[in-house]
Enzyme design. Sequence first.
Site, PDB file in Angstrom:
ATOM      1  N   SER A 232       0.855  -1.199   0.000  1.00  0.00           N
ATOM      2  CA  SER A 232       0.000   0.000   0.000  1.00  0.00           C
ATOM      3  C   SER A 232       0.881   1.236   0.000  1.00  0.00           C
ATOM      4  O   SER A 232       2.071   1.163   0.321  1.00  0.00           O
ATOM      5  CB  SER A 232      -0.866   0.015   1.261  1.00  0.00           C
ATOM      6  N   ASP A 233       0.328   2.364  -0.341  1.00  0.00           N
ATOM      7  CA  ASP A 233       1.078   3.593  -0.148  1.00  0.00           C
ATOM      8  C   ASP A 233       1.024   3.931   1.344  1.00  0.00           C
ATOM      9  O   ASP A 233       0.286   3.305   2.122  1.00  0.00           O
ATOM     10  CB  ASP A 233       0.491   4.721  -1.024  1.00  0.00           C
ATOM     11  N   ALA A 234       1.815   4.936   1.728  1.00  0.00           N
ATOM     12  CA  ALA A 234       1.996   5.208   3.163  1.00  0.00           C
ATOM     13  C   ALA A 234       0.663   5.474   3.862  1.00  0.00           C
ATOM     14  O   ALA A 234      -0.062   6.392   3.477  1.00  0.00           O
ATOM     15  CB  ALA A 234       2.929   6.410   3.332  1.00  0.00           C
TER      16      ALA A 234
END
Length: 735
Positions: A294-296
């Site tokens: 996932s992105d942050a």
Amino acid sequence: MNRQKFLISEEVESKITDLMNKMTLEEKIGQLNQAGPSLVGGFDVPFGIALGMMLDGKMSKEEFEEKMSNAKEEFREDEVRAGRIGSFLGASGAEKINRIQKIAVEESRLGIPLIMGYDTIHGQRTVFPIPLAESCTWDKKLFKESGRIAATEAAANGIHWVFAPMIDIARDARWGRIAESPGEDTYLASVYAKAKIEGFQGEDLSASDSVIACPKHFVAYGGAQGGRDYNTVDISYQTLHEVYLPPFKTAVEAGAGSIMPAFNDIGGVPCTVNKYLLDDVLRKEYGFKGFTVSDANAIAECVNHGVAADKSEAAEKALKAGIDMDMNSNSYIENLELLLQKESISMDQIDESVRRILRLKYAKGLFDNPYISNENIEKETILRKEYVDKAREIAKKSIVLLKNNGVLPINKESKIALVGELANNAGEMLGTWSLDGKEEDCVTILEGLKAVSKNVKFEKCCSVEGEVDVIKAKEVTNDADVIIAVVGELKTMSGEAASRSDITLPGKQEELLKILVETGKPVIAVLINGRPLAIPWVAENVHAVVEAWQLGIQAGNAIADVLFGDYNPSGKLTTTFPATTGQCPAYYNHPTTGRPGGNFKFTSRYLDAPLEPVYCFGHGLSYTTYEYSNLRIENLNDKIKVSVNIKNTGDMAGEETVQLYIRDIVASRIRPIKELKAFEKVWLEAGESKEVILNVKINELGFYDEKLNYIVENGEFKLWVGSNSKEGLEGSFTI
Ligand code: GLC
């Protein structure tokens, strides 16, 4: 050829099965958990907040750096020992990474190595031009070479996996992350994606100088409404498949080991929990065998999106959609065990994600070689002379000559007045996302010019956001033969969370240019920026305009190479330069509409702005001239073969990028007025002619119908071959 198969080997699969049979549930969930090193001490607010405050000018750089110097990176070592963390992002340094890896390998129960991810976006310590600049070289060999160098340096720093290439199509110059992108065109971005992944991953992922690539952000992040970062994206599924997805399909075929979904939604479903994208498209249609991260904090942010009531529901949706690793939100480590007990998720779903991650850890060779064997490798690798030389080559080839009324190239004996804050600011040459870049490695424009000329006088006269010192401007230009004004943006004005609602030159820089032009002397504007700028007055009134982006550590030398004519500029824009912010999003491959713009009132146009951009996609001048002739088109059933002659009609050798555009004249769905389908770079000595052949496969002439079937329709097509997207030799063909 789809290189995903290189990620799978029966021998490894059985090793993974044996290992997983020994793992506890907590250890399995730990493999899905990526943490960031937390900074303890030094900051009285979380690091991210402090960073934001500094970038927004609410905390001085000195105060921020003082706090940083007192802070200590803390790697939650007890959780690593307990097998609750499988990966870190944001750590760089062989000694540091060996230390934390040793805890995972020698002090945890099963000794599963960590995989270390990092944002190596346009170089590690040898910082290359920002991706938007490098894309203007249109040179897949250079894309690959800079990727290879970045991988070698990152690997020497202990990094196994880079969150790159960023391959978001960017059509809106207000969006700050256009700086990180390869521009507005799908075909060029696909060429860029393949080359970068080959550069990063090399021929053997387990090699000590290879890193796993992570194309991002999957998908259509650049379509954020209003050009405002993190905003919603509302596009048709046809546009999704025709414009934004193809570079990722190419990336999967090139063997990318991981993929990072985007923060935005598609069709109201955040990419992070979008099963259609992550499973139907990425895995089933594209055959992706790697793992997703996932992105942050993006899993937790599904609560903000309003598609999950809490982190537990977000974690459940993300795992079921196909997110394998949770970047830094603790959603998985905090919730998956209970979700399994409640039978909201299955053990198979957890096992599938664990297997995908372990597959890449094996492919990277981490079980056999978890450590950087020779910690001196960093000193031996970082900033090698051949890397710095390559940085200069790529930088000069990224420069786009937008306008030249003859004042360029500059005679080396000329008396030069150099003005503008950005002319003498090393750190600004690094651009956004240059985490390990150091300003002491950078050559400023002043230094670059002085290395060639003894007659350079510099006065700042105007900072990017400050007032014009008119006295100084007059003094420094008084006895100059030529004036070079370096204007543009600070590097914090583009990149993530850096969208601008007005893309004109910031501050009073245009006022400075007006004062300089009034001197009656030749004025050259050198632009240092991370996005297209709306500069109609500059384009109209300044004698020469050089787009120099943020070129990395060799910026000053590269700019001097071009300004003095030691290199004949060859860059071509990969994004449209709008005339006003109001034209955004502005891109060349747009539809015509039922009322194509024109002078007649009732057509698609603005009352208060022109319809045309200032500079079009593909635009870029040279110090020589090229003549195109003898266009020939052959329909060879499976492809269209286009031949053209090109002659260097000037007195200087140069490299031209020959571009081929097509248009489907009549189709069952509206088609763009032009689409780039092929390009070739050609070197020509003065007076030299060459034949250039460009091929377009028939099956690349299609589009998606209302049922999302890819179709190629018979009918007439127009084509253009030339030096940019606006003009060229015209022809047609029928299929
Ligand atoms: C950021 C960016 C992403 C980056 C990640 C890790 O928010 O969106 O591109 O790789 O976080 O730093």
